[in-house]
Design a protein around this motif. Structure first.
Motif, short mmCIF file in Angstrom:
data_model
loop_
_atom_site.label_atom_id
_atom_site.label_comp_id
_atom_site.label_asym_id
_atom_site.label_seq_id
_atom_site.Cartn_x
_atom_site.Cartn_y
_atom_site.Cartn_z
N GLU A 62 4.39 18.40 42.35
CA GLU A 62 5.20 19.45 42.97
C GLU A 62 6.47 19.63 42.16
O GLU A 62 7.05 18.65 41.68
N ILE A 63 6.91 20.86 42.09
CA ILE A 63 8.09 21.16 41.30
C ILE A 63 9.05 21.97 42.15
O ILE A 63 8.66 23.01 42.71
N VAL A 64 10.29 21.50 42.24
CA VAL A 64 11.30 22.21 43.03
C VAL A 64 12.32 22.83 42.08
O VAL A 64 12.78 22.18 41.13
N PHE A 65 12.65 24.08 42.35
CA PHE A 65 13.74 24.77 41.65
C PHE A 65 14.69 25.24 42.74
O PHE A 65 14.36 26.19 43.47
N ALA A 66 15.81 24.59 42.91
CA ALA A 66 16.73 25.01 43.99
C ALA A 66 18.14 25.16 43.45
O ALA A 66 18.57 24.43 42.55
N GLY A 67 18.84 26.14 44.00
CA GLY A 67 20.26 26.30 43.71
C GLY A 67 20.55 26.95 42.36
O GLY A 67 21.69 26.95 41.92
N MET A 68 19.52 27.47 41.70
CA MET A 68 19.74 28.19 40.43
C MET A 68 19.42 29.67 40.65
O MET A 68 18.76 30.03 41.63
N LYS B 13 -3.77 25.48 39.82
CA LYS B 13 -3.76 25.57 41.29
C LYS B 13 -3.35 24.27 41.97
O LYS B 13 -3.05 24.24 43.16
N ASP B 14 -3.32 23.17 41.20
CA ASP B 14 -2.91 21.88 41.78
C ASP B 14 -1.40 21.64 41.70
O ASP B 14 -0.92 20.60 42.14
N LYS B 15 -0.67 22.55 41.11
CA LYS B 15 0.79 22.39 41.02
C LYS B 15 1.45 23.26 42.09
O LYS B 15 1.23 24.48 42.12
N ASP C 282 3.50 38.87 39.15
CA ASP C 282 2.98 39.32 37.86
C ASP C 282 2.33 38.17 37.09
O ASP C 282 1.43 38.39 36.26
N GLY C 283 2.79 36.95 37.32
CA GLY C 283 2.26 35.79 36.59
C GLY C 283 1.01 35.21 37.24
O GLY C 283 0.49 34.20 36.77
N GLY C 284 0.55 35.80 38.34
CA GLY C 284 -0.66 35.30 38.99
C GLY C 284 -0.39 34.20 40.00
O GLY C 284 -1.31 33.47 40.39
N TYR C 285 0.87 34.04 40.41
CA TYR C 285 1.19 33.05 41.44
C TYR C 285 1.15 33.74 42.81
O TYR C 285 1.56 34.89 42.95
N GLU C 286 0.71 32.99 43.78
CA GLU C 286 0.65 33.50 45.15
C GLU C 286 1.81 32.89 45.93
O GLU C 286 1.95 31.66 45.97
N HIS D 248 7.46 28.94 48.86
CA HIS D 248 6.57 28.09 48.08
C HIS D 248 5.43 28.92 47.54
O HIS D 248 5.06 29.95 48.11
N ALA D 249 4.90 28.47 46.39
CA ALA D 249 3.92 29.28 45.68
C ALA D 249 2.96 28.38 44.91
O ALA D 249 3.27 27.23 44.60
N VAL D 250 1.81 28.97 44.60
CA VAL D 250 0.83 28.25 43.80
C VAL D 250 0.12 29.26 42.90
O VAL D 250 0.03 30.46 43.24
#
Ligand SMILES: C[S@@+](CC[C@H](N)C(=O)[O-])C[C@H]1O[C@@H](n2cnc3c(N)ncnc32)[C@H](O)[C@@H]1O
Length: 229
Positions: free
Chosen positions: A91-97, A115-117, A136-140, A158-160
């Motif tokens: 799992e990858i978190v991007f917060a506060g940017m 799909k596992d990330k 556009d990048g194919g993420y849901e 959240h997205a995958v």
């Protein structure tokens, strides 16, 4: 040694999207409050706390030491995910940017297209740009939540990666999946988006851009439909 950490509302809605169980990479960690909290709550096993600058990474080091979590959280000086490899994080978190910065990092990290990330994202600005990058990048985008903190409304999602480019109307960039979770905070955020679009419509009208007026009016209509039904 302090026993446990508490999170702000903004970080709490972000944390609520973390599935847990594996290793989490926190990009732009600063004080590392989020990974420390997630480990204390036994939601994640291990974390990699990343930051591009030494000073925030030292803040993270202090927090990790204070809570005695040196064996569970590793610290990494990293521009985006450049110093993290695909097999290290589930799992990858991007917060506060900002949304533009998060978009850039996602675009230049091809191993996220798996799909596992699981991506958990809380942009401070340009949420509409981020939604477009993901679509556009194919993420849901799987879900979104908004929260008031101070005078501001923050959005987390959240997205995958699915590899599918679903058709999305232009208003999706402004509404996203907030319509699935229409509480007071979400409505406030959408009202703010409606104001921004209204200003843009005025700008187009003043410059004689009738096509722009038409496109933006449709977006405004969709936002108002979600807010007022
Ligand atoms: C406002 S803090 C957010 C801290 C924490 N994630 C939160 O949400 O409270 C943003 C952090 O992102 C870091 N940052 C900015 N650009 C970055 C990049 N390209 N890669 C990694 N970290 C970055 C900054 O150094 C800063 O510590």
């Amino acid at each position: 040694m302090q026993r446990s950490i508490s999170l702000s509302g903004r970080l709490l809605i972000t944390a609520q999207f973390v599935k847990g169980g594996g290793t989490l990479a926190d990009v732009g960690t600063d004080h590392a409050y989020l990974p420390v909290w997630l480990i204390q709550q036994e939601i994640v096993d291990k974390a990699i706390a990343c930051d591009i600058r030494e000073k925030p990474l030292n803040n993270a080091r202090e927090t990790v030491k204070r809570f005695n979590l040196e064996d569970r959280i590793s610290l990494r000086l990293s521009d985006g995910l450049d110093a993290v490899s695909a097999d290290e994080a589930d799992e990858i978190v991007f917060a506060g940017m900002g949304g533009t910065l998060i978009s850039d990092i996602i675009r230049r990290t091809p191993w996220l297209k798996n799909k596992d990330k699981h991506l958990v994202i809380q942009p401070q600005t340009r949420v509409e740009e981020l939604r477009c990058t993901l679509s556009d990048g194919g993420y849901e985008i799987l879900g979104e939540k908004a929260v008031f903190e101070g005078k501001r409304v923050y959005v987390a999602m959240h997205a995958v990666y699915s590899g599918i480019n679903h058709f999305r109307p232009p208003s999706f960039a402004y509404i996203g999946r907030l319509s699935d979770n229409l509480d007071d905070s979400a409505i406030q955020h959408l009202k703010k988006q409606a104001k921004v679009i209204t200003m843009k419509i005025k700008g187009c009208r003043n410059s004689g851009d009738e096509q722009g007026v038409g496109q933006l009016s449709k977006i405004l209509e969709d936002i108002n439909e979600v807010i007022y039904g």
